[in-house]
Design a protein around this motif. Structure first.
Motif, PDB file in Angstrom:
ATOM      1  N   VAL A 510       0.812  -1.217   0.000  1.00  0.00           N
ATOM      2  CA  VAL A 510       0.000   0.000   0.000  1.00  0.00           C
ATOM      3  C   VAL A 510       0.851   1.277   0.000  1.00  0.00           C
ATOM      4  N   PRO A 511       1.844   1.444   0.888  1.00  0.00           N
ATOM      5  CA  PRO A 511       2.618   2.699   0.870  1.00  0.00           C
ATOM      6  C   PRO A 511       3.285   2.962  -0.479  1.00  0.00           C
ATOM      7  N   ALA A 512       3.879   1.919  -1.094  1.00  0.00           N
ATOM      8  CA  ALA A 512       4.561   2.103  -2.373  1.00  0.00           C
ATOM      9  C   ALA A 512       3.571   2.472  -3.475  1.00  0.00           C
ATOM     10  N   GLU A 513       2.395   1.861  -3.461  1.00  0.00           N
ATOM     11  CA  GLU A 513       1.399   2.188  -4.485  1.00  0.00           C
ATOM     12  C   GLU A 513       0.891   3.620  -4.320  1.00  0.00           C
ATOM     13  N   ILE A 514       0.618   4.013  -3.090  1.00  0.00           N
ATOM     14  CA  ILE A 514       0.140   5.382  -2.849  1.00  0.00           C
ATOM     15  C   ILE A 514       1.208   6.389  -3.253  1.00  0.00           C
ATOM     16  N   LEU A 515       2.473   6.112  -2.936  1.00  0.00           N
ATOM     17  CA  LEU A 515       3.562   7.021  -3.320  1.00  0.00           C
ATOM     18  C   LEU A 515       3.633   7.155  -4.841  1.00  0.00           C
ATOM     19  N   ALA A 516       3.530   6.043  -5.563  1.00  0.00           N
ATOM     20  CA  ALA A 516       3.610   6.096  -7.020  1.00  0.00           C
ATOM     21  C   ALA A 516       2.490   6.953  -7.606  1.00  0.00           C
ATOM     22  N   LEU A 517       1.280   6.795  -7.091  1.00  0.00           N
ATOM     23  CA  LEU A 517       0.160   7.595  -7.614  1.00  0.00           C
ATOM     24  C   LEU A 517       0.273   9.065  -7.209  1.00  0.00           C
ATOM     25  N   MET A 518       0.762   9.314  -6.010  1.00  0.00           N
ATOM     26  CA  MET A 518       0.944  10.710  -5.576  1.00  0.00           C
ATOM     27  C   MET A 518       2.032  11.390  -6.414  1.00  0.00           C
ATOM     28  N   ASN A 519       3.072  10.658  -6.758  1.00  0.00           N
ATOM     29  CA  ASN A 519       4.102  11.214  -7.646  1.00  0.00           C
ATOM     30  C   ASN A 519       3.508  11.586  -8.999  1.00  0.00           C
ATOM     31  N   PHE A 520       2.637  10.714  -9.492  1.00  0.00           N
ATOM     32  CA  PHE A 520       1.979  11.003 -10.768  1.00  0.00           C
ATOM     33  C   PHE A 520       1.097  12.243 -10.656  1.00  0.00           C
ATOM     34  N   LEU A 521       0.341  12.363  -9.569  1.00  0.00           N
ATOM     35  CA  LEU A 521      -0.498  13.551  -9.390  1.00  0.00           C
ATOM     36  C   LEU A 521       0.336  14.823  -9.314  1.00  0.00           C
ATOM     37  N   HIS A 522       1.529  14.711  -8.732  1.00  0.00           N
ATOM     38  CA  HIS A 522       2.401  15.876  -8.590  1.00  0.00           C
ATOM     39  C   HIS A 522       3.040  16.269  -9.916  1.00  0.00           C
ATOM     40  N   ARG A 523       3.455  15.249 -10.693  1.00  0.00           N
ATOM     41  CA  ARG A 523       4.116  15.527 -11.972  1.00  0.00           C
ATOM     42  C   ARG A 523       3.557  14.595 -13.043  1.00  0.00           C
ATOM     43  N   PRO A 524       2.348  14.865 -13.532  1.00  0.00           N
ATOM     44  CA  PRO A 524       1.687  13.947 -14.480  1.00  0.00           C
ATOM     45  C   PRO A 524       2.383  13.858 -15.834  1.00  0.00           C
ATOM     46  N   HIS A 525       3.230  14.815 -16.161  1.00  0.00           N
ATOM     47  CA  HIS A 525       3.905  14.782 -17.459  1.00  0.00           C
ATOM     48  C   HIS A 525       5.251  14.079 -17.402  1.00  0.00           C
ATOM     49  N   SER A 526       5.577  13.497 -16.259  1.00  0.00           N
ATOM     50  CA  SER A 526       6.801  12.700 -16.154  1.00  0.00           C
ATOM     51  C   SER A 526       6.536  11.298 -16.712  1.00  0.00           C
ATOM     52  N   PRO A 527       7.289  10.876 -17.741  1.00  0.00           N
ATOM     53  CA  PRO A 527       7.091   9.518 -18.276  1.00  0.00           C
ATOM     54  C   PRO A 527       7.270   8.439 -17.214  1.00  0.00           C
ATOM     55  N   ASP A 528       8.246   8.611 -16.324  1.00  0.00           N
ATOM     56  CA  ASP A 528       8.494   7.599 -15.294  1.00  0.00           C
ATOM     57  C   ASP A 528       7.328   7.490 -14.321  1.00  0.00           C
ATOM     58  N   LYS A 621       0.316  13.535  10.545  1.00  0.00           N
ATOM     59  CA  LYS A 621       1.051  13.943  11.753  1.00  0.00           C
ATOM     60  C   LYS A 621       2.412  14.524  11.391  1.00  0.00           C
ATOM     61  N   GLN A 622       3.086  13.905  10.424  1.00  0.00           N
ATOM     62  CA  GLN A 622       4.442  14.334  10.101  1.00  0.00           C
ATOM     63  C   GLN A 622       4.483  15.557   9.193  1.00  0.00           C
ATOM     64  N   THR A 623       3.313  15.939   8.625  1.00  0.00           N
ATOM     65  CA  THR A 623       3.283  17.132   7.770  1.00  0.00           C
ATOM     66  C   THR A 623       2.383  18.211   8.353  1.00  0.00           C
ATOM     67  N   ALA A 624       2.119  18.120   9.645  1.00  0.00           N
ATOM     68  CA  ALA A 624       1.197  19.080  10.276  1.00  0.00           C
ATOM     69  C   ALA A 624       1.701  20.508  10.141  1.00  0.00           C
ATOM     70  N   ASN A 627       1.895  21.451   5.342  1.00  0.00           N
ATOM     71  CA  ASN A 627       1.000  20.573   4.601  1.00  0.00           C
ATOM     72  C   ASN A 627       1.049  20.921   3.121  1.00  0.00           C
ATOM     73  N   SER A 628       2.090  20.427   2.443  1.00  0.00           N
ATOM     74  CA  SER A 628       2.247  20.640   1.012  1.00  0.00           C
ATOM     75  C   SER A 628       2.444  19.298   0.317  1.00  0.00           C
ATOM     76  N   MET A 629       2.223  19.289  -0.994  1.00  0.00           N
ATOM     77  CA  MET A 629       2.426  18.044  -1.732  1.00  0.00           C
ATOM     78  C   MET A 629       3.872  17.588  -1.622  1.00  0.00           C
ATOM     79  N   GLN A 630       4.806  18.510  -1.663  1.00  0.00           N
ATOM     80  CA  GLN A 630       6.219  18.152  -1.584  1.00  0.00           C
ATOM     81  C   GLN A 630       6.547  17.499  -0.240  1.00  0.00           C
ATOM     82  N   SER A 631       6.024  18.036   0.842  1.00  0.00           N
ATOM     83  CA  SER A 631       6.306  17.464   2.160  1.00  0.00           C
ATOM     84  C   SER A 631       5.644  16.085   2.305  1.00  0.00           C
ATOM     85  N   ILE A 632       4.439  15.922   1.745  1.00  0.00           N
ATOM     86  CA  ILE A 632       3.777  14.605   1.776  1.00  0.00           C
ATOM     87  C   ILE A 632       4.610  13.580   1.025  1.00  0.00           C
ATOM     88  N   LEU A 633       5.115  13.971  -0.144  1.00  0.00           N
ATOM     89  CA  LEU A 633       5.927  13.045  -0.935  1.00  0.00           C
ATOM     90  C   LEU A 633       7.217  12.684  -0.208  1.00  0.00           C
TER      91      LEU A 633
END
Length: 798
Positions: A510-528, A621-624, A627-633
């Motif tokens: 679950v953590p790895a899958e959520i990270l991958a999708l959040m990365n895509f939401l942050h930079r959708p034009h990245s091929p990787d 808790k760790q981004t209180a 609270n930005s996308m960069q800090s979440i990532l």
């Protein structure tokens, strides 16, 4: 000496004799061991854990071992270590001895213990180092690939060119994506683990690259460069991997003072699952098992294993050749114990397993044109004292050039064996072989048979053993929805629970899958990032399997095609719409809700949703403060990299007993089933494409030719380690094919020997080519072992 002392000694002597009397011949040889090397080759169900535990307790008693001078036992997993510890303590209690004088570790736990006790020698301190276990998709591997590409402007274009290239820009982008996200990460991951665990440095690989037969791509030179970049990255970020633990422990023991400290503490080493050991691990244990007062004497070490259950060599550096050679060496010194009597299975199941072993070896001999097959040399040995070379029937020079199995026949236990219900009576005929029309009828037949068996025998256990997790997931889906799939078997109606083991593994992703999708939401034009997101959607069956490299090579065209772009096919259009829906949520939802939203979109089950909620809470808790996308990532990346996040387990009993619980039907992979057993075992989907399967180059990487770079490099490294001529790329690919075939048959042997009363096997006439598309049925050939079993045991055919 007082009468009371004599009485206690007499009681211990009586207990000693009782313990030994209840052991089988091979186990007694372990119990009688007094020093030096001893090899123990044990068939499935022979009681090697009991033999090791009792032998350990008797050695502690015989040599009066204690905390400062103890026995060291090393096994493969933490659960095995815990079970072994309990058994030794129980035997020590029977001897009325304190429960001390021994320590049980996993190999990596032992190595870490040595390393952190001497940080000045090992260079490892957990205060400032982070343990990582990089897989092919790990950012560490990906980063080392990117750095290698930048540092090698000559070699990388050769890979990009492949066998042929017309210079078309779209194809160039596609090839770049394949190389950067698949081919080179796979090569890096394989080579780093293979070389490092064998004690080879990047420099060693570079020197090997100068001597191997040259190929079009200079594969070994590329491999050494990737390995070098990986090591540089580890040091710069203060990371360590599991191989570093072994190397660090060995470095500590290379210091004479530190080595003496450890050798004085360790009387002897007992190693379990030795068939999965690597040369570096064996070397570490032999150093510890050596007597500092007699440095030239052989080490005090017992190595227990079964080369016929070596099922990790195609994806780890383990190779049964090393244990086979150890057994041969011990046989020449009359110090080989054979645990060939097993009480687990009924006679009909034993006969099927023995036949399968012999059939696979004869098949390999026939393929090599060895028509002068000499059964007196290579067949089952009736003389249990024969030398290991004759017993093994193998070319000891190479695990892949010899036969898949060592010739060790499973024998039933003797009458009066103390094991309860030893060699139980078979259910039905003990072996049943079916040929259903398709995979749905297969599952229905399994369900109906399981219901009839478990209703009648509620205290017995049953399992479905599958080759890959997708099959288990599909079985759970069909059996869980009998009306939808129009099958008769209704487990729930009869109160029978189906437990799919892989569901827990999916929770850990679950953590790895959520990270991958959040990365895509942050930079959708990245091929990787787009490619990583599409992979997850395909894996979760949310979009159809398709050429995601082509889609990811042009993200903007995929997501927002223009009026002059080609029309998208239906699967591509649905994938694009799904991705755009995710991107739309990023604009509409607050950041703290994105993780929960993604979990729902991925159709997570109850346990996965609970894990995602736990993850979202920790990230919040760790981004209180920021609270930005960069800090979440950043937080998600740290969680995934450090692997310090435990998934939520919604089961009532998260240990191995969960898998063998009576009255329950378990779906589990063949690999994970090793070490377990059930009364009734079902093995469906035995098709030639699955077992033994074929080595194949994925379509997207075929521009490089008809072999995979990672497998070629692995075969060349192993040839060097085995002291054999290093093959060229084509020969190395053939060796990799042989290795895979041998291991697949050993895996099936392991699966068959899990059964106690009934072994149910099948291959449907129609099955999917790939289990990512289970609905796409086509005619499939059965695994070649099934027709052979039918011919040998015609009464088993249903």
């Amino acid at each position: 000496m007082t009468n009371e002392t004599l009485s206690l000694e007499a009681q211990r002597q009586i207990a000693w004799e009782r313990i030994r009397e209840r052991l089988r011949p091979g186990q007694q040889q372990m119990a009688d061991w007094t020093g030096g090397p001893l090899a123990v080759s044990a068939v499935p169900g022979a009681g090697k854990s009991k033999g090791m535990a009792d032998a350990a307790a008797l050695a502690i008693a015989r040599h009066k071992l204690h905390y400062r001078h103890h026995l060291l036992l090393v096994t493969f997993t933490r659960s095995a270590a815990a079970n072994l510890k309990v058994k030794i303590r129980q035997t020590l209690e029977k001897l009325q001895l304190p429960r001390v004088g021994f320590f049980v570790y996993t190999l990596h736990g032992l190595a870490l213990n040595i390393a952190i006790r001497h940080p000045e020698l090992s260079g490892i301190s957990l205060d400032n180092a982070t343990l990582v276990t990089p897989n092919q998709s790990h950012r560490l591997i990906r980063t080392c690939v990117e750095r290698w590409i930048v540092a090698n402007p000559r070699l990388y274009p050769i890979l990009l060119e492949g066998r042929q290239f017309d210079g078309e820009e779209t194809e160039r982008l596609r090839r770049q994506s394949v190389l950067r996200t698949e081919v080179l990460p796979q090569l890096a991951h394989t080579v780093v683990h293979e070389a490092k665990s064998s004690g080879l440095s990047p420099r060693d690989l570079w020197e090997l690259a100068q001597t191997v037969p040259q190929d079009d791509y200079q594969i070994m030179a590329v491999a050494s460069g990737l390995y070098d970049q990986y090591e540089i990255l580890l040091r710069s970020r203060n990371f360590i991997d599991y191989d570093d633990m072994i190397l660090a422990a060995k470095q500590v023991l290379s210091n004479q003072s530190a080595r003496l400290v450890w050798q004085k503490q360790v009387f002897a080493v007992f190693e379990d699952e030795a068939q999965d050991s690597t040369p570096l691990q064996a070397e570490l244990l032999e150093i510890l098992a050596s007597d500092p007062n007699q440095p030239d004497a052989p080490p005090n070490i017992i190595r227990v294993g079964d080369p016929n259950q070596a099922i990790n060599s195609t994806f780890t550096p383990a190779d049964p050749i090393y244990f086979r050679r150890f057994c041969q060496s011990c046989a020449s010194q009359n110090s080989l114990a054979l645990l060939d009597r097993a009480g687990r299975s009924s006679q009909s199941i034993i006969d099927a397993a023995n036949f399968m072993l012999q059939w696979a070896n004869e098949r390999e001999k026939a393929k090599k044109g060895r028509d002068n097959y000499d059964r007196s040399e290579n067949g089952f040995q009736s003389d249990r004292s024969s030398s290991y070379s004759s017993f093994a029937g193998n070319d000891s020079s190479s695990s892949s050039s010899g036969t898949p199995f060592s010739y060790q026949k499973i024998e039933p236990v003797d009458p009066g064996d103390p094991q309860p219900d030893a060699n139980p009576p078979a259910t039905g005929g003990g072996l049943e072989i079916y040929t259903p029309s398709d995979i749905y009828q297969t599952i229905d037949l399994i369900g109906q048979r399981a219901i009839s068996l478990l209703i009648e025998n509620k205290n017995r256990s049953a399992a479905i053993l599958v080759r890959e997790n997708r099959q288990g997931q599909f079985i759970a889906e069909v059996l869980g929805n009998p009306k939808e799939y129009k099958i008769k078997a209704n487990l729930a109606k009869h109160g029978i629970e189906l437990h799919e083991v892989a569901a827990g593994d999916r929770r850990s992703n679950v953590p790895a899958e959520i990270l991958a999708l959040m990365n895509f939401l942050h930079r959708p034009h990245s091929p990787d990032y787009l490619k990583a997101a599409l992979r997850i959607l395909v894996f979760r069956s949310l979009i159809k399997s398709q050429d995601i490299n082509t889609l990811a090579s042009a993200p903007e065209q995929f997501l927002y095609p223009g009026p002059i772009d080609p029309l998208q096919s239906e699967p591509v259009l649905r994938a694009s719409q799904f991705c755009k829906r995710l991107l739309g949520a990023k604009l509409k939802l607050p950041l703290y809700q994105l993780i929960s939203f993604l979990a729902l979109e991925l159709n997570y089950n109850q346990g996965e949703l609970a894990t995602a909620d736990k993850l979202a809470e920790r990230v919040a808790k760790q981004t209180a403060r920021e609270n930005s996308m960069q800090s979440i990532l950043e937080v998600l990346t740290e969680i995934v990299s450090s692997e310090r996040f435990e998934p939520v387990n919604t089961e009532e009993d998260p240990n191995e007993s969960l898998y063998t619980k009576p009255g329950r039907l378990v779906a589990i992979t063949m690999h994970k089933a090793k070490g377990l057993d059930w009364d009734y075992v079902f093995i469906p989907f035995l098709h030639e494409a699955m077992i033994p399967g074929h080595m194949r180059v994925l379509l997207q990487a075929q521009f490089l030719g008809d072999y995979a770079l990672a497998e070629v490099a692995r075969a060349q490294i192993r040839a060097e380690l085995h002291g054999l001529p290093v093959p060229d790329a084509g020969q190395a690919w053939q060796e990799a094919e042989k290795l895979k075939t041998a291991e697949e048959f050993r895996l099936l042997y392991v699966a068959m020997t899990r059964a106690k009363r009934l072994l149910w096997m099948s291959a449907a006439r129609k099955a999917p080519f790939t289990w990512s598309k289970p609905d796409s049925l086509q005619a499939q050939k059965p695994s070649p072992i099934l027709p052979a079993l039918k011919a040998r045991f015609p009464e088993s055919v249903r």
